[in-house]
Scaffold this motif. Structure first.
Motif, PDB file in Angstrom:
ATOM      1  N   ALA A  59       0.822  -1.214   0.000  1.00 15.19           N
ATOM      2  CA  ALA A  59       0.000   0.000   0.000  1.00 15.19           C
ATOM      3  C   ALA A  59       0.853   1.259   0.000  1.00 15.19           C
ATOM      4  O   ALA A  59       0.411   2.318  -0.469  1.00 15.19           O
ATOM      5  N   GLY A  60       2.068   1.156   0.522  1.00 17.18           N
ATOM      6  CA  GLY A  60       2.935   2.314   0.555  1.00 17.18           C
ATOM      7  C   GLY A  60       3.539   2.688  -0.783  1.00 17.18           C
ATOM      8  O   GLY A  60       4.172   3.746  -0.911  1.00 17.18           O
ATOM      9  N   MET A  61       3.367   1.844  -1.770  1.00 16.08           N
ATOM     10  CA  MET A  61       3.894   2.124  -3.106  1.00 16.08           C
ATOM     11  C   MET A  61       3.016   3.123  -3.852  1.00 16.08           C
ATOM     12  O   MET A  61       1.838   3.298  -3.544  1.00 16.08           O
ATOM     13  N   THR A  62       3.581   3.730  -4.862  1.00 17.12           N
ATOM     14  CA  THR A  62       2.781   4.534  -5.783  1.00 17.12           C
ATOM     15  C   THR A  62       2.006   3.613  -6.713  1.00 17.12           C
ATOM     16  O   THR A  62       2.326   2.423  -6.861  1.00 17.12           O
ATOM     17  N   PHE A  63       0.980   4.178  -7.354  1.00 11.30           N
ATOM     18  CA  PHE A  63       0.249   3.390  -8.345  1.00 11.30           C
ATOM     19  C   PHE A  63       1.191   2.911  -9.445  1.00 11.30           C
ATOM     20  O   PHE A  63       1.067   1.777  -9.932  1.00 11.30           O
ATOM     21  N   ALA A  64       2.120   3.755  -9.844  1.00 12.77           N
ATOM     22  CA  ALA A  64       3.037   3.394 -10.929  1.00 12.77           C
ATOM     23  C   ALA A  64       3.923   2.218 -10.534  1.00 12.77           C
ATOM     24  O   ALA A  64       4.183   1.316 -11.361  1.00 12.77           O
ATOM     25  N   ALA A  65       4.389   2.199  -9.288  1.00 14.20           N
ATOM     26  CA  ALA A  65       5.243   1.095  -8.840  1.00 14.20           C
ATOM     27  C   ALA A  65       4.463  -0.211  -8.781  1.00 14.20           C
ATOM     28  O   ALA A  65       4.961  -1.269  -9.204  1.00 14.20           O
ATOM     29  N   ARG A  66       3.234  -0.151  -8.252  1.00 12.20           N
ATOM     30  CA  ARG A  66       2.415  -1.371  -8.217  1.00 12.20           C
ATOM     31  C   ARG A  66       2.112  -1.853  -9.631  1.00 12.20           C
ATOM     32  O   ARG A  66       2.098  -3.059  -9.905  1.00 12.20           O
ATOM     33  N   LYS A  67       1.865  -0.909 -10.522  1.00 11.76           N
ATOM     34  CA  LYS A  67       1.582  -1.274 -11.913  1.00 11.76           C
ATOM     35  C   LYS A  67       2.744  -2.053 -12.515  1.00 11.76           C
ATOM     36  O   LYS A  67       2.534  -3.079 -13.179  1.00 11.76           O
ATOM     37  N   ARG A  68       3.962  -1.608 -12.292  1.00 16.92           N
ATOM     38  CA  ARG A  68       5.126  -2.302 -12.863  1.00 16.92           C
ATOM     39  C   ARG A  68       5.214  -3.740 -12.367  1.00 16.92           C
ATOM     40  O   ARG A  68       5.483  -4.661 -13.149  1.00 16.92           O
ATOM     41  N   ILE A  69       4.974  -3.933 -11.081  1.00 23.64           N
ATOM     42  CA  ILE A  69       5.078  -5.288 -10.526  1.00 23.64           C
ATOM     43  C   ILE A  69       3.936  -6.169 -11.014  1.00 23.64           C
ATOM     44  O   ILE A  69       4.133  -7.339 -11.369  1.00 23.64           O
ATOM     45  N   LEU A  70       2.726  -5.632 -11.043  1.00 20.23           N
ATOM     46  CA  LEU A  70       1.581  -6.418 -11.517  1.00 20.23           C
ATOM     47  C   LEU A  70       1.739  -6.797 -12.981  1.00 20.23           C
ATOM     48  O   LEU A  70       1.369  -7.916 -13.387  1.00 20.23           O
ATOM     49  N   LEU A  71       2.269  -5.900 -13.789  1.00 21.32           N
ATOM     50  CA  LEU A  71       2.469  -6.232 -15.199  1.00 21.32           C
ATOM     51  C   LEU A  71       3.581  -7.262 -15.369  1.00 21.32           C
ATOM     52  O   LEU A  71       3.530  -8.085 -16.291  1.00 21.32           O
ATOM     53  N   ALA A  72       4.582  -7.245 -14.489  1.00 22.88           N
ATOM     54  CA  ALA A  72       5.600  -8.299 -14.519  1.00 22.88           C
ATOM     55  C   ALA A  72       4.981  -9.648 -14.179  1.00 22.88           C
ATOM     56  O   ALA A  72       5.311 -10.677 -14.796  1.00 22.88           O
ATOM     57  N   ASN A 109      -7.942  -9.180 -17.449  1.00 18.80           N
ATOM     58  CA  ASN A 109      -8.418  -8.434 -16.289  1.00 18.80           C
ATOM     59  C   ASN A 109      -7.262  -7.940 -15.423  1.00 18.80           C
ATOM     60  O   ASN A 109      -7.289  -6.815 -14.929  1.00 18.80           O
ATOM     61  N   LEU A 110      -6.251  -8.768 -15.260  1.00 16.40           N
ATOM     62  CA  LEU A 110      -5.086  -8.347 -14.500  1.00 16.40           C
ATOM     63  C   LEU A 110      -4.407  -7.160 -15.174  1.00 16.40           C
ATOM     64  O   LEU A 110      -4.034  -6.176 -14.518  1.00 16.40           O
ATOM     65  N   ASP A 111      -4.260  -7.236 -16.474  1.00 17.22           N
ATOM     66  CA  ASP A 111      -3.636  -6.152 -17.232  1.00 17.22           C
ATOM     67  C   ASP A 111      -4.437  -4.856 -17.093  1.00 17.22           C
ATOM     68  O   ASP A 111      -3.875  -3.785 -16.842  1.00 17.22           O
ATOM     69  N   TRP A 112      -5.763  -4.947 -17.240  1.00 15.04           N
ATOM     70  CA  TRP A 112      -6.607  -3.748 -17.183  1.00 15.04           C
ATOM     71  C   TRP A 112      -6.569  -3.120 -15.794  1.00 15.04           C
ATOM     72  O   TRP A 112      -6.436  -1.892 -15.650  1.00 15.04           O
ATOM     73  N   ALA A 113      -6.672  -3.952 -14.762  1.00 11.99           N
ATOM     74  CA  ALA A 113      -6.673  -3.426 -13.401  1.00 11.99           C
ATOM     75  C   ALA A 113      -5.364  -2.710 -13.093  1.00 11.99           C
ATOM     76  O   ALA A 113      -5.356  -1.624 -12.501  1.00 11.99           O
ATOM     77  N   ALA A 114      -4.253  -3.300 -13.513  1.00 14.66           N
ATOM     78  CA  ALA A 114      -2.946  -2.686 -13.249  1.00 14.66           C
ATOM     79  C   ALA A 114      -2.815  -1.349 -13.956  1.00 14.66           C
ATOM     80  O   ALA A 114      -2.289  -0.380 -13.392  1.00 14.66           O
ATOM     81  N   ARG A 115      -3.294  -1.269 -15.170  1.00 15.38           N
ATOM     82  CA  ARG A 115      -3.106  -0.062 -15.979  1.00 15.38           C
ATOM     83  C   ARG A 115      -4.095   1.059 -15.636  1.00 15.38           C
ATOM     84  O   ARG A 115      -3.833   2.222 -15.956  1.00 15.38           O
TER      85      ARG A 115
END
Length: 508
Positions: A59-72, A109-115
């Motif tokens: 939760a302490g991450m930015t949206f952009a940081a979480r996005k990078r990990i989820l897309l990985a 769905n994973l891709d859309w949620a992350a982005r």
């Protein structure tokens, strides 16, 4: 009403005669696919404590940081999709093609949620009114904490991913209890996440049976997401009500179809049969019954019969669909078909002799009374009901009366008029000239009406479902007319009343 055969959640702990492992078997061959431990309350509590620690980091991450990990993570799943497809086919008996489609939909769905999490949940400014013009207002969304997900057996990758991906993209940690019939796919997903972040258990799988599910409901999570039968939904809601844990529910069953007199009948018949029979009729996005005006009823029924007769269930690659995944569900289908026929319904394709465990051949019924359990019950199985109506208004009345408001598919060439018709329906989704294709649109929120569903998955609403709202207002400057004080001047109030009358009392 005949319920789905998914078992009611049992009390903890189980009796000494209950085994300590869950054995997964291929419903096509009865061969063992895997054995998994039945985790008890202590195991689940340990997983939730670990999730709470990981959630602080996540939760302490930015949206952009979480996005990078989820897309990985997404890329890892996509690269190794063949493994997941093979396991999914083994645990459910689905043909490889159906399993591959399910995995692809889950990854989408994973891709859309992350982005899209930042756009949907990031803080945004709001306009103030004249009376509060010196205030700056904004609203944003923060994670809830730890979300418990209770998985479904019929689409054990796609359905829970509608909660897992959106909860994680919103900044939550997830403890996932897959259904005991499809435990392996849940463990595979959690292990794939661990390959991306081995030291941060933002996603964990807890394995077991209904006792493990009860333990998760009692484990002080911040929300529970459940997909399954009405019976199971009521049990989950009752269990969570003890601790006031909020619940998002997706009940099993299928939707309806309305065929207008101007519809392309062959297209509508193909969609009805696919919606009713794909995945052996075990899709929540499918079609349980079609309502057809009298003037086109016979030709539509002939086309449906032609399409359904060509289908063949089986275990080989050429099979149209696979076996029933949940064995007791076969008896539910048998009871529903028997009741429909006993009440005056007519079998157009198949009948009771179509039920040859573990497979059920296509069954098409017509003239089924609306109070039959084949209509009022949860439609899980390769059964399609085609009933004649006077017009689409009568179809709307019958759909609303059945109260299983999840989705309605409307086939017509007069697309412009569908919106007005859709507003008459107490359902969550209306599609035009397609049946279950909307499941492939991650941006489209998915949820039922009333008891058929609480909350939403997918889309912006799905992201917000696993978030809490934080509104902030701050004073920007002093105003000459200051009303929020006991020391306000009378002339300030008079001025405010004059402005109020000019702004809100005049017509226009």
């Amino acid at each position: 009403m005949v319920e789905s055969a998914q078992p009611m959640m049992a009390a903890l702990p189980g009796g000494p005669d209950r085994p300590n492992i869950v054995t997964i078997r291929d419903p096509r061959t009865d061969e063992t696919v895997g054995d998994y431990a039945i985790m008890g309350a202590r195991d689940v509590e340990h997983a939730v404590r670990a999730a709470k620690r990981a959630e602080k980091w996540w939760a302490g991450m930015t949206f952009a940081a979480r996005k990078r990990i989820l897309l990985a993570w997404k890329r890892l799943i996509a690269r190794r999709a063949g493994e997941l497809v093979e396991l999914l086919s083994a645990e459910t008996g689905k043909p490889e093609a159906d399993a591959a489609i399910e995995v692809m939909l889950a990854v989408q769905n994973l891709d859309w949620a992350a982005r899209n999490a930042a756009r949907a949940l990031g803080r945004r400014n709001l306009r103030s009114t004249w009376l509060s013009r010196n205030q700056h207002a904004s609203v944003g969304y923060l994670p809830l904490g730890v979300v418990g997900v209770l998985g479904a057996w019929n689409n054990p990758v796609f359905t829970p991913m509608g909660s897992i991906a959106y909860a994680m993209a919103a900044g939550n940690a997830v403890v996932f209890k897959p259904h005991e019939l499809t435990t392996g796919v849940g463990v595979w997903l959690a292990r794939s996440w661990a390959e991306i972040e081995p030291d941060q258990p933002v996603l964990q799988a807890v394995t077991g049976d209904d006792r493990t599910g009860v333990a998760l409901c009692r484990a002080a999570v911040d929300k529970i997401a459940y997909a399954g039968s009405e019976q199971g939904a009521r049990a989950v809601i009752a269990e969570c009500s003890r601790s006031l844990t909020p619940v998002v529910v997706e009940r099993s069953g299928k939707g309806s179809m309305v065929v207008h007199v101007d519809a392309r009948l062959r297209d509508a018949a193909q969609a009805a049969v696919f919606g009713a029979m794909s995945n052996a009729g075990q899709n929540v996005t499918g079609i349980q019954r079609a309502y057809v005006p009298a003037s086109i009823y016979e030709p539509f029924l002939d086309l449906v019969a032609e399409q359904a007769t060509a289908l063949r269930p089986g275990a080989d690659r050429r099979a149209s669909y696979g076996p029933m995944i949940l064995e007791p569900q076969i008896e539910v289908v048998r009871k529903q078909v028997r009741d429909a026929l006993a009440r005056g319904g007519r079998a157009v394709v198949g009948g009771l002799d179509s039920i040859r465990e573990p497979y059920i051949e296509p069954i098409v019924l017509t003239e089924v009374p609306e109070d039959s359990i084949a209509v009022t019950g949860e439609g899980i199985g390769p059964v399609l009901i085609v009933n004649k109506v006077a017009d689409i208004d009568e179809a709307a009345e019958r759909i609303n009366a059945a109260s299983n408001g999840i989705a309605v598919s409307v086939f017509t060439r007069d697309v412009a008029e569908v919106a007005a018709f859709a507003e008459k329906l107490r359902v969550g989704v209306v599609t035009i000239n397609s049946s279950s294709a909307y499941a492939g649109i991650p941006a489209l929120p998915f949820g039922g009406v009333g008891e058929y569903g609480q909350g939403h998955s997918h889309g912006v609403q799905g992201l917000q479902e696993f978030s809490r709202t934080l509104a902030i207002a701050r004073k920007r400057y002093r105003v000459q007319v200051h009303l929020s004080t006991f020391h306000r001047h009378r002339r300030h109030l008079r001025a405010a009343r004059v402005m109020f009358g000019l702004r809100h009392g005049r017509p226009g």
